[in-house]
Design an enzyme around this catalytic site. Sequence first.
Site, PDB file in Angstrom:
ATOM      1  N   ALA A  25      49.889  30.937  23.579  1.00 22.20           N
ATOM      2  CA  ALA A  25      48.746  31.745  24.011  1.00 22.20           C
ATOM      3  C   ALA A  25      49.132  32.364  25.348  1.00 22.20           C
ATOM      4  O   ALA A  25      48.763  31.880  26.409  1.00 22.20           O
ATOM      5  CB  ALA A  25      47.479  30.903  24.137  1.00 22.20           C
ATOM      6  N   ASN A  75      49.750  46.848  17.700  1.00 24.94           N
ATOM      7  CA  ASN A  75      49.405  45.433  17.556  1.00 24.94           C
ATOM      8  C   ASN A  75      47.891  45.279  17.485  1.00 24.94           C
ATOM      9  O   ASN A  75      47.212  45.272  18.502  1.00 24.94           O
ATOM     10  CB  ASN A  75      49.990  44.665  18.744  1.00 24.94           C
ATOM     11  N   CYS A 118      46.701  40.475  17.751  1.00 26.11           N
ATOM     12  CA  CYS A 118      46.970  39.324  18.607  1.00 26.11           C
ATOM     13  C   CYS A 118      45.720  38.481  18.759  1.00 26.11           C
ATOM     14  O   CYS A 118      44.677  38.968  19.175  1.00 26.11           O
ATOM     15  CB  CYS A 118      47.446  39.748  19.978  1.00 26.11           C
ATOM     16  N   ILE A 139      54.136  39.560   9.513  1.00 24.10           N
ATOM     17  CA  ILE A 139      52.817  39.384  10.071  1.00 24.10           C
ATOM     18  C   ILE A 139      52.900  38.878  11.518  1.00 24.10           C
ATOM     19  O   ILE A 139      53.966  38.486  11.972  1.00 24.10           O
ATOM     20  CB  ILE A 139      51.986  38.330   9.258  1.00 24.10           C
ATOM     21  N   GLY A 194      57.155  30.480  13.924  1.00 25.73           N
ATOM     22  CA  GLY A 194      58.316  29.651  13.624  1.00 25.73           C
ATOM     23  C   GLY A 194      58.398  29.308  12.146  1.00 25.73           C
ATOM     24  O   GLY A 194      57.562  29.736  11.346  1.00 25.73           O
TER      25      GLY A 194
HETATM   26  C1  LIG Z   1      55.733  33.768  22.800  1.00 28.34           C
HETATM   27  C2  LIG Z   1      55.328  34.812  21.801  1.00 28.34           C
HETATM   28  C3  LIG Z   1      54.788  36.024  22.244  1.00 28.34           C
HETATM   29  C4  LIG Z   1      54.408  37.014  21.330  1.00 28.34           C
HETATM   30  N1  LIG Z   1      53.903  38.199  21.799  1.00 28.34           N
HETATM   31  C5  LIG Z   1      53.587  39.192  20.903  1.00 28.34           C
HETATM   32  C6  LIG Z   1      53.131  40.473  21.350  1.00 28.34           C
HETATM   33  O1  LIG Z   1      53.053  40.760  22.551  1.00 28.34           O
HETATM   34  N2  LIG Z   1      52.799  41.401  20.408  1.00 28.34           N
HETATM   35  C7  LIG Z   1      52.912  41.155  19.056  1.00 28.34           C
HETATM   36  O2  LIG Z   1      52.623  42.029  18.245  1.00 28.34           O
HETATM   37  N3  LIG Z   1      53.359  39.951  18.616  1.00 28.34           N
HETATM   38  C8  LIG Z   1      53.702  38.970  19.497  1.00 28.34           C
HETATM   39  N4  LIG Z   1      54.171  37.757  19.027  1.00 28.34           N
HETATM   40  C9  LIG Z   1      54.282  37.524  17.571  1.00 28.34           C
HETATM   41  C10 LIG Z   1      55.707  37.748  17.073  1.00 28.34           C
HETATM   42  O3  LIG Z   1      56.141  39.067  17.301  1.00 28.34           O
HETATM   43  C11 LIG Z   1      55.822  37.418  15.561  1.00 28.34           C
HETATM   44  O4  LIG Z   1      54.968  38.272  14.844  1.00 28.34           O
HETATM   45  C12 LIG Z   1      55.438  35.991  15.249  1.00 28.34           C
HETATM   46  O5  LIG Z   1      55.892  35.118  16.269  1.00 28.34           O
HETATM   47  C13 LIG Z   1      55.976  35.510  13.896  1.00 28.34           C
HETATM   48  O6  LIG Z   1      57.395  35.580  13.842  1.00 28.34           O
HETATM   49  P1  LIG Z   1      58.359  34.328  14.168  1.00 28.34           P
HETATM   50  O7  LIG Z   1      57.887  33.160  13.366  1.00 28.34           O
HETATM   51  O8  LIG Z   1      59.749  34.790  13.801  1.00 28.34           O
HETATM   52  O9  LIG Z   1      58.245  34.081  15.640  1.00 28.34           O
HETATM   53  C14 LIG Z   1      54.559  36.762  19.933  1.00 28.34           C
HETATM   54  C15 LIG Z   1      55.097  35.553  19.499  1.00 28.34           C
HETATM   55  C16 LIG Z   1      55.504  34.576  20.405  1.00 28.34           C
HETATM   56  C17 LIG Z   1      56.085  33.287  19.901  1.00 28.34           C
END
Ligand SMILES: Cc1cc2nc3c(=O)[nH]c(=O)nc-3n(C[C@H](O)[C@H](O)[C@H](O)COP(=O)(O)O)c2cc1C
Lengths: 259, 308
Positions: free
Chosen positions: B70, B129, B132, B192, B218
């Site tokens: 968060a 986005n 969020c 997503i 993750g």
């Molecule tokens: C620490 C963190 C910050 C994130 N910040 C954003 C963001 O600013 N904008 C956005 O669209 N997604 C954000 N995400 C989501 C990621 O871009 C991604 O959609 C999500 O983590 C799922 O992919 P993953 O399992 O490979 O991490 C963030 C994810 C994490 C873990």
Amino acid sequence: MSAPCRLPARVLSNERAASDTYWLELDAPPIAETAVPGQFVMIGFGLQDLDAPFLPRPFSIGWRGEDGRIGLLVRRFGPGTHRLAALRAGEEVLLLGPLGRGFEWETGRALVCVAGGVGLAPFLFLAPEAIRNGASVSILYGERTGDRVFDPRLVEQLTGVRPDLYTEDGSIGRAGRVIDGIERGTESCLFGCGPTPMLKALERLAREAELSLQVSVEEHMGCGIGTCQGCVVRSSTGDWIKSCTEGPVFRREELAWPD
Amino acid sequence: MAGLTQQLWGVEFQSPVLLASGTCGYGQEYAGLIPLDELGGIVTKAVSVEPRPGNPPHRVAETPGGMINAIGLQNVGLERFREEKLPWLAENLDRSHVLVNVVGHTADDFATVVADLDDAEGFLGYEINVSCPNVKGGTLFGTDPEALGELVRRVRGSTDRPVIVKLTPNVPDIAVYARVCEDAGADGLSTINTFPGMLIDVDARRPVIGNLSGGVSGPAILPMGVYLTWQAARAVEIPIIGIGGIRTARDALQYVLAGASLVQVGTALFVDPDVAINVHREISTYLDQQGVARLADLVGALETSGHV
Ligand SMILES: Cc1cc2nc3c(=O)[nH]c(=O)nc-3n(C[C@H](O)[C@H](O)[C@H](O)COP(=O)(O)O)c2cc1C
Ligand SMILES: Cc1cc2nc3c(=O)[nH]c(=O)nc-3n(C[C@H](O)[C@H](O)[C@H](O)COP(=O)(O)OP(=O)(O)OC[C@H]3O[C@@H](n4cnc5c(N)ncnc54)[C@H](O)[C@@H]3O)c2cc1C
Ligand code: FES
């Protein structure tokens, strides 16, 4: 500050140093060569084994050898540190480092390192480096109970400094808190690493006595290199600042110290 | 590594692997660790009109098979992004593409960011986005089809660059939202974002995360991401970027077979910055082994006959 590197590092040795406490030596030449005291590494277990803890864990660099070794002082806590405690020579971990901003000191000053628990780690690295630069160093080291004490003779071997030892249960060293050992009204520079209540007490003392103080803080981390914004602490100007890149070492004036 | 290129939105992606928003900062942070210019591209941290302070700590914590975050969209804001971050991207990335992740409270906010950046150099297009979960009102657009359609039309009208909408998984039927975006003129979808979640410290009897709840990412979310990508892909013609839990080439290929033309790697970067380039290389190996000439031939090539 040199750029961090990522490398698989072989465990050279891992020895129980006290109750729940391990001294872990890793073969990591690029990190050993460039690290400065107060910097840390992220240790990860890779992406193949989903039973392993997922996120990498931050650890202060506790020592470095001429031969490319680094030493970490690890206390068992949750799954990540249990896994680290169980590592055996020959196994590999993923390292990212050296990371963050370390301690700063002027040559010729008297440095007082105040360590609570495994907050001792960065000072095992700082002390010998600072002494080599002509500073005089003392180490005040406190643990809650005697069984957790990292052998003071080992501290002396690694740093050249015999630590002043405090335990809250009084079983080894002086009975009481490490903070009680600090002399006010000196010109010394204080360095602190340990649990938050200790750091708060140290900050109050330093503020009242108008002493310089640098602390190493601990916050949960994701990336360790400034991308995720996960590791923030409150700055004295009210902003959230990243402890992985702007810290983990801060001057006391840089941080907010809520009661 | 022939065969991995994808032609989309008028440009060539040399690799199908991009770095996900929020996990690669503004690129610069990973410069010495990840060969950014060998990847398909990067998606920046969300950019809002004003800088955002973000949420109190703890902001991140480990969860089974992943993490919860968060952050609260803490970012440098539009002006500093344009002055300090974009020039570095323009200078240092030649072959990989940059998408700017845009966030706002109102449609005006989004349109302001897009209008302001549009003539700058250093990026290909926008990832909008609307999903969020970590800021008040942040899911409003992503869970309200009407508001979503209006927002996409508004952004569409403000730029000729590619507009990709990043959807939230937190809806009963993602196909509806995918279609709304396509109808409103979006050029692509990212599926997503994180799943809303909570982690409780039972000793302290308190939420671990300062914001109380956060977004889960993750490996734990991989099957949900693949499923939602598949559902979205069946509903629209526009290209899709698959995201969620990718840590291996086989994970990425699940998204491709489900209908994604590109993928993004996020949280896994924290564990191993080499993951993105490794996924790229291993996809290439897979294509060779399977005798597939072009990755494009696998997009949406999921075979379901005989299953139901
Ligand atoms: C620490 C963190 C910050 C994130 N910040 C954003 C963001 O600013 N904008 C956005 O669209 N997604 C954000 N995400 C989501 C990621 O871009 C991604 O959609 C999500 O983590 C799922 O992919 P993953 O399992 O490979 O991490 C963030 C994810 C994490 C873990
Ligand atoms: C800069 C820095 C230096 C550190 N140096 C040392 C050291 O030299 N020796 C040592 O024993 N410990 C050190 N720590 C603390 C160590 O990182 C944690 O004890 C460890 O991450 C706990 O992981 P776990 O899986 O055992 O515990 P869990 O509580 O299960 O961990 C769950 C999650 O919370 C995070 N977390 C939990 N406690 C802490 C904490 N105190 N600090 C940061 N993250 C935490 C973990 O990284 C993990 O992501 C340091 C922390 C930081 C930030
Ligand atoms: S741990 Fe990711 S920004 Fe500090």
